[in-house]
Design an enzyme around this catalytic site. Structure first.
Site, PDB file in Angstrom:
ATOM      1  N   HIS A  92      -0.828  -0.371  -9.046  1.00 46.25           N
ATOM      2  CA  HIS A  92      -0.472  -0.212  -7.620  1.00 46.25           C
ATOM      3  C   HIS A  92       0.904   0.428  -7.488  1.00 46.25           C
ATOM      4  CE1 HIS A  92      -0.930  -1.472  -3.288  1.00 46.25           C
ATOM      5  NE2 HIS A  92       0.294  -0.949  -3.337  1.00 46.25           N
ATOM      6  N   HIS A 112       3.229   3.885  -5.355  1.00 43.97           N
ATOM      7  CA  HIS A 112       3.287   4.924  -4.310  1.00 43.97           C
ATOM      8  C   HIS A 112       4.114   6.083  -4.847  1.00 43.97           C
ATOM      9  CE1 HIS A 112       1.484   2.525  -1.020  1.00 43.97           C
ATOM     10  NE2 HIS A 112       1.934   1.532  -1.776  1.00 43.97           N
ATOM     11  N   GLN A 157      -1.679   4.925   5.540  1.00 45.89           N
ATOM     12  CA  GLN A 157      -0.502   4.058   5.716  1.00 45.89           C
ATOM     13  C   GLN A 157      -0.328   3.548   7.149  1.00 45.89           C
ATOM     14  OE1 GLN A 157       2.740   3.187   3.532  1.00 45.89           O
ATOM     15  NE2 GLN A 157       2.261   1.776   5.190  1.00 45.89           N
ATOM     16  N   HIS A 185      -4.728  -2.181   0.534  1.00 41.98           N
ATOM     17  CA  HIS A 185      -3.654  -3.105   0.865  1.00 41.98           C
ATOM     18  C   HIS A 185      -4.326  -4.126   1.790  1.00 41.98           C
ATOM     19  CE1 HIS A 185      -1.252   0.254  -0.498  1.00 41.98           C
ATOM     20  NE2 HIS A 185      -0.128  -0.409  -0.331  1.00 41.98           N
ATOM     21  N   GLU A 223      -1.250  -7.976   3.508  1.00 42.18           N
ATOM     22  CA  GLU A 223       0.144  -8.001   3.041  1.00 42.18           C
ATOM     23  C   GLU A 223       0.976  -8.540   4.200  1.00 42.18           C
ATOM     24  OE1 GLU A 223       1.832  -4.244   1.950  1.00 42.18           O
ATOM     25  OE2 GLU A 223       3.631  -5.131   1.072  1.00 42.18           O
ATOM     26  N   ASP A 278       4.277  -1.332  -7.148  1.00 37.46           N
ATOM     27  CA  ASP A 278       4.259  -0.906  -5.750  1.00 37.46           C
ATOM     28  C   ASP A 278       5.301   0.193  -5.496  1.00 37.46           C
ATOM     29  OD1 ASP A 278       3.358  -0.755  -3.164  1.00 37.46           O
ATOM     30  OD2 ASP A 278       4.093  -2.707  -2.528  1.00 37.46           O
TER      31      ASP A 278
HETATM   32 ZN    ZN Z   1       1.502  -0.517  -1.705  1.00 42.00          ZN
END
Ligand code: ZN
Length: 430
Positions: free
Chosen positions: A57, A59, A152, A210, A213, A309
């Protein structure tokens, strides 16, 4: 005759005195006492030899953007998303590629050779997807990059994102993402999970959302994701990332939810560094940790892979590209301190994540790619404690990175003249 022979290795499963022989980029033998000739020989000296670290995971479109266009003052997830929204219209393909490829240099130096990266598809220009698809090709000789189409800003929040996500998949992004807890309502979140699982089923793809979260104990998207996984026959192809709401959920409800996840053969991808940093922000004291229920998941047989992440981006100003930092945080935050616990967490930054990503020929068995890391430590528990130098990083049988062992000189009367952290391994711990 082998191309490479590594002798006297300790393996993550505890076997010692093992030799690993490599031919044509593949592991040809793993056993004690290999005597054949090899083009190159490396004496591991009893140290840990591991398959590469895997980050399930990440970005990569945001990495190393810290400070652009400004810093995250509140440090919250929501300011991070807002900040990324400011930065996004200014992104260029060239700058994205430069940052991502530079990050991969760091990753490889840490023995990290496979990354699943979410790619934001909220900007219909899809410059992020274009750039990371190119990065995937550039780094392929030394790092496996898998891309997730990630809305996102929410799949249903803005017009155009439904179409952009589908175009990103057409372009070659290979996993379907989502962010149900960030849709405007719980109902929109539920609809998004259903729609995205349907896309994955229709296209034969994996799913990684996701999911929840949040610190909201009443968020119910994990349950929905498990249910839609079964409904669309996606068992074994779906991962829920973060799952932090489960930290705050009622225990009775979790006793129903964990079996649902296990039934759906759904994987969990917690991100301990970022979860500890971003969750519990609305609490005073006591302050929740916000990390999902890793030991209980492992007990239920739910595959758990741990991710970073973020590294130096709008959400997280820290990060080093080292998955052992992630495991180190997990030991503390989950209180998983036994030797067996640490081995399980080592698996969570190596083999479990490789399985979640569907990596082929991964591992230290005959026939696997000759990808491995020699660490300056005795075993997996010591690896997490020390986060030691990656003495050699090997890809397809060739050394692609080296780091000198950590040795400090000390000038103390009557004491040895140097200290090596690896020498402090416990002698009798079992
Ligand atoms: Zn993430």
């Amino acid at each position: 005759m082998f191309d490479l022979l590594i002798t006297n290795a300790t393996l993550p499963d505890g076997r010692t005195g093992i030799d690993i022989a490599v031919r044509d980029g593949r592991i040809a033998a793993v056993e004690a006492g290999i005597t054949a000739e090899a083009g190159q020989a490396i004496d591991a000296g009893g140290l840990l030899v591991s398959p590469p670290f895997v980050d399930p995971h990440f970005h990569m479109d945001a990495t190393l953007s810290l400070g652009l266009p400004r810093m995250n003052v509140s440090g919250t997830l929501l300011e991070g998303i807002a900040l990324w929204g400011e930065l996004r219209p200014t992104l260029t393909k060239e700058a994205l590629i430069e940052r991502a490829v530079r990050y991969c240099d760091l990753a490889v130096s840490k023995g990290l050779m496979a990354v699943r990266s979410h790619v934001d598809v909220s900007d219909p220009r899809l410059v992020t997807a274009e750039a990371l698809l190119e990065v995937r090709e550039i780094v392929a000789p030394y790092l496996d990059l898998q891309l997730v189409a990630f809305p996102q800003d929410g799949y249903y929040r803005e017009p155009g994102i439904v179409d952009a996500l589908s175009r990103a998949l057409d372009m070659g992004v290979e996993v379907v993402g989502g962010i149900p807890h960030f849709e405007r309502t719980m109902e929109d979140g539920t609809r998004s999970v259903e729609a995205l699982c349907r896309i994955a089923a229709d296209r034969g793809l994996m799913v990684d959302m996701h999911c929840d979260e949040t610190d909201d104990p009443l968020s119910r998207h994990v349950e929905t994701l498990a249910a839609q996984t079964v409904r669309f026959g996606l068992q074994g192809r779906v991962a829920g990332s973060h799952l932090t709401s489960m930290h705050s959920m009622d225990n009775y409800y979790v006793s129903k939810l964990l079996p649902l996840m296990a039934e759906a053969r759904m994987a969990a991808i917690p991100n301990p560094l970022i979860n500890m940093m971003l969750q519990g922000r609305h609490d005073t004291y006591p302050k929740r940790r916000g990390l999902t229920r890793i030991p209980q998941m492992m007990e239920m047989g739910i595959p758990v892979g741990l991710g970073q992440d973020c590294v130096m981006d709008p959400w997280y100003s820290m990060g080093t590209g080292d998955l052992l930092d992630v495991a180190h945080m997990a030991v503390h935050a989950t209180q998983m301190g036994s030797i067996a616990d640490k081995r399980a967490l080592f698996d969570a930054v190596t083999v479990n994540s490789a399985e979640i990503m569907g990596l082929e020929r991964y591992g230290l068995a005959v026939g696997c790619h000759a990808d491995m890391v020699i660490l300056h430590c005795a075993d997996t528990a010591e690896a997490i404690r020390l986060r030691p130098a990656r003495l050699k990083v090997i890809r397809r049988g060739k050394v692609v990175a080296e780091t000198a062992p950590q040795v400090s000189r000390i000038m103390l009367d009557g004491r040895p003249d140097h200290v090596t952290p690896a020498d402090y391994a416990p002698r009798d711990a079992v």
